[in-house]
Design an enzyme around this catalytic site. Structure first.
Site, PDB file in Angstrom:
ATOM      1  N   THR A 420       0.866  -1.166   0.000  1.00  0.00           N
ATOM      2  CA  THR A 420       0.000   0.000   0.000  1.00  0.00           C
ATOM      3  C   THR A 420       0.907   1.221   0.000  1.00  0.00           C
ATOM      4  O   THR A 420       2.124   1.085   0.051  1.00  0.00           O
ATOM      5  CB  THR A 420      -0.919  -0.044   1.252  1.00  0.00           C
ATOM      6  N   THR A 438      -4.048   1.858  -2.374  1.00  0.00           N
ATOM      7  CA  THR A 438      -3.571   0.467  -2.401  1.00  0.00           C
ATOM      8  C   THR A 438      -4.094  -0.294  -3.605  1.00  0.00           C
ATOM      9  O   THR A 438      -5.110   0.083  -4.209  1.00  0.00           O
ATOM     10  CB  THR A 438      -4.018  -0.263  -1.123  1.00  0.00           C
TER      11      THR A 438
END
Length: 600
Positions: A420, A438
């Protein structure tokens, strides 16, 4: 404080007994990567040098912190030209999707927290991916009703949810931007057409995942040209990505959700050899970003605010801080303070596993979970009338927060992985943005859309099981539902004004990274860069994870004596924060990744 930091760190951490550590622990997190061969401008190099020296970047007017210097510079140029934090985010995200494709991009989703200087309002935008309308709760189960293996579910089309990031970029710009939309995409277009040097981090990630990246021809052709992983420093062009962004310049986010690019996304998902998915053109056409109220918890007289359901981030960070708010934390060399933090985290994660999911689909005791009186009750479990004071809690269980209705849920069994990225921005107008973005696992589903970007595997954030002990699991798969997340983009408020923007990647460990960094800054007095660089100790489900290769390892014996099981492992966060102080802005970037802070 910096001079004492090495000694402070040498005595700094605490572990826990494993109950049912998630299968996620068997998959290594993204590895830390050196930044020595990054080709940087003079200002980016100065920012990197400051970060590596342990110094926060100081500015008076504006600041941006993100995971790659090229993306940070794109955002800095927007802010320097008078753009807003929303404008800068668009530029930063467009570049990150190109230069850090393993972590975020147009094929993923994001959560954004926004403080508006003009109105004084705090709000959030939910750009989380959604499950296709054709799914059933048994999506990730085999013919016998047993959960699929994680990688069997991830690699291919089955795991792909409807992307939300393009719509979020557009919606944030529509609400709070003032620069020309198309101009904000130009830096990424130029880099995609002219090429950029593959960073050490990206090269390492490709090498580590070469087998899975080789599964699909389009992905292999991009990351494994001539059958070999891209090397560090190689010049990489992505003409298809540039064409996608040019189409977004003309049509906005509709370019992704309607027309040829949308058709290419759907075909890629549904035709994925060996593991086709269910995404449809209708799923893309009906996708919407949702504005939701921020969830805030009180800590040391401050309001720690972030993204509510479907994220578990703000609630679980808020619970951890709300529980330890009942104790004095003033000595980071005291292992007992880490016992308090660790057990507070375990209690919070027990509630997370039972109650937290997409509140558009399941009722949630959101207010009850962060009610100070409830958190005081949970704190009493740690330091109340116990036969074994000073020891780790022998076991934890979900609590009984106040509901405005009755509901029973089973405990969740979903996984969440650490690939992420986080962006923190303060603009010259006083607006503050905290956004975590993400595609889930590193390189997501490993499917490359014809538009030159990877598609997410976010559906694997749902529970693979539908029931536990005869009770339905709140985070089960349902049509159109958003999977639970741990992303914790956070803005800390005091007396109605923002005083920090912070967040991190890291899967479900994001929650611990953010909570302990706030404790390090506000309780232990570390400046923001030192707080971010502090070696990690994270407890979620019982075991106390200590960051390998750091001074954190030294506390393992002491923590084990308290009754914790210790796991020494890589804990590769990507914390990016801006502290807003009376003396100006102080930015910090995580030395575990390639990010920097730039300001003026």
């Amino acid at each position: 404080m910096r001079a004492a930091l090495p000694l402070l760190l040498a005595a700094l951490f605490v572990p826990l007994h494993a109950l049912a550590q998630q299968t996620a622990d068997t998959v290594a997190p993204e590895a830390a990567t050196a930044t020595g061969t990054l080709v940087l401008s003079d200002r980016a190099q100065a920012a990197l040098d400051a970060r590596n020296a342990g110094d926060p970047v100081v500015a008076q007017d504006w600041m941006v912190v993100a995971a790659n210097p090229l993306a940070v510079e794109a955002g800095a140029d927007v802010l320097a030209a008078g753009g807003t934090a929303a404008d800068a985010m668009v530029a930063v995200q467009a570049v990150l999707g190109l230069v850090e494709p393993q972590s975020s991009g147009l094929g993923g989703g994001a959560f954004l927290v926004w403080f508006d200087a003009e109105t004084g309002a705090l709000t959030t935008l939910d750009g989380r991916e959604t499950a296709p309308l054709a799914v059933t709760p048994t999506l990730f189960q085999n013919d016998s009703g047993e959960p699929l293996g994680f990688w069997d579910a991830v690699v291919g089309g089955l795991s792909v949810g409807t992307p939300g990031t393009p719509r979020l970029m557009e919606e944030a710009h529509r609400r709070w931007g003032q620069a020309n939309w198309g101009d904000l995409l130009d830096p990424a277009i130029t880099l995609a057409e002219d090429g950029f040097n593959v960073s050490p981090r990206l090269a390492g990630a490709i090498a580590n995942d070469a087998d899975r990246l080789g599964t699909f021809p389009a992905t292999a052709a991009y990351f494994l040209p001539d059958g070999a992983p891209l090397s560090e420093g190689a010049l990489l062009q992505n003409v298809a990505y540039a064409e996608t962004l040019r189409e977004m310049q003309r049509r906005g986010a509709d370019a992704i959700y309607h027309g040829p690019i949308a058709e290419g996304i759907v075909a890629t998902v549904r035709d994925a050899e060996g593991n086709p998915g269910l995404l449809s053109l209708r799923d893309l056409a009906v996708y919407e970003v949702i504005e939701r109220p921020a969830v805030c918890a009180v800590y040391r007289g401050m309001d720690v605010c972030g993204m509510g359901p479907p994220s578990s981030g703000a609630l679980t960070v808020g619970q951890i801080l709300g529980i330890v708010d009942n104790f004095a934390l003033d000595d980071p060399t005291n292992a007992d303070e880490w016992r308090l933090i660790g057990d507070a985290s375990r209690l919070a994660f027990a509630d997370r596993g039972r109650y937290m999911a997409d509140s558009d689909y399941v009722p949630m005791p959101t207010e009850g979970l962060v009610d100070p009186s409830y958190l005081e009750e949970r704190a009493q479990l740690i330091e109340g009338d116990r036969l074994d004071p000073g020891m780790a809690l022998p076991e934890v269980a979900p609590g009984n927060p106040a509901w405005d209705h009755a509901q029973l849920w089973g405990d969740d069994q979903s996984l969440e992985f650490p690939s992420t990225s986080h962006i923190s921005i303060v603009d010259s107008y006083g607006n503050v943005l905290s956004m975590t973005t993400t595609i889930e696992n590193g390189f997501g589903s490993r499917l490359m859309a014809p538009g030159g970007f990877l598609l997410n595997n976010e559906l694997t954030d749902f529970s693979f099981r539908t029931h536990s002990d005869g009770l339905p699991i709140a985070n089960r798969v349902e049509p159109g539902k958003r999977p639970r997340s741990s992303m914790s983009p956070t803005i800390v408020m005091q007396d109605g004004a923002p005083i920090m923007a912070i967040g991190s990647p890291g899967g479900s460990r994001i929650i611990g990274y953010v909570a302990t960094t706030l404790i390090a800054h506000y309780d232990w007095g570390l400046d923001i860069q030192d707080a971010i660089a502090l070696p990690h100790a994270v407890n979620r489900f019982g075991t106390y994870d200590l960051e390998e290769g750091t001074e954190a390892e030294a506390l393992a014996p002491e923590l084990e004596a308290m009754g914790y099981e210790v796991n020494i492992r890589g804990l590769n966060s990507g914390l990016h924060a801006i502290a807003i102080t009376p003396d100006g802005l102080m930015g910090g970037a995580d030395p575990r990744r390639e990010g920097i802070a730039l300001g003026q």
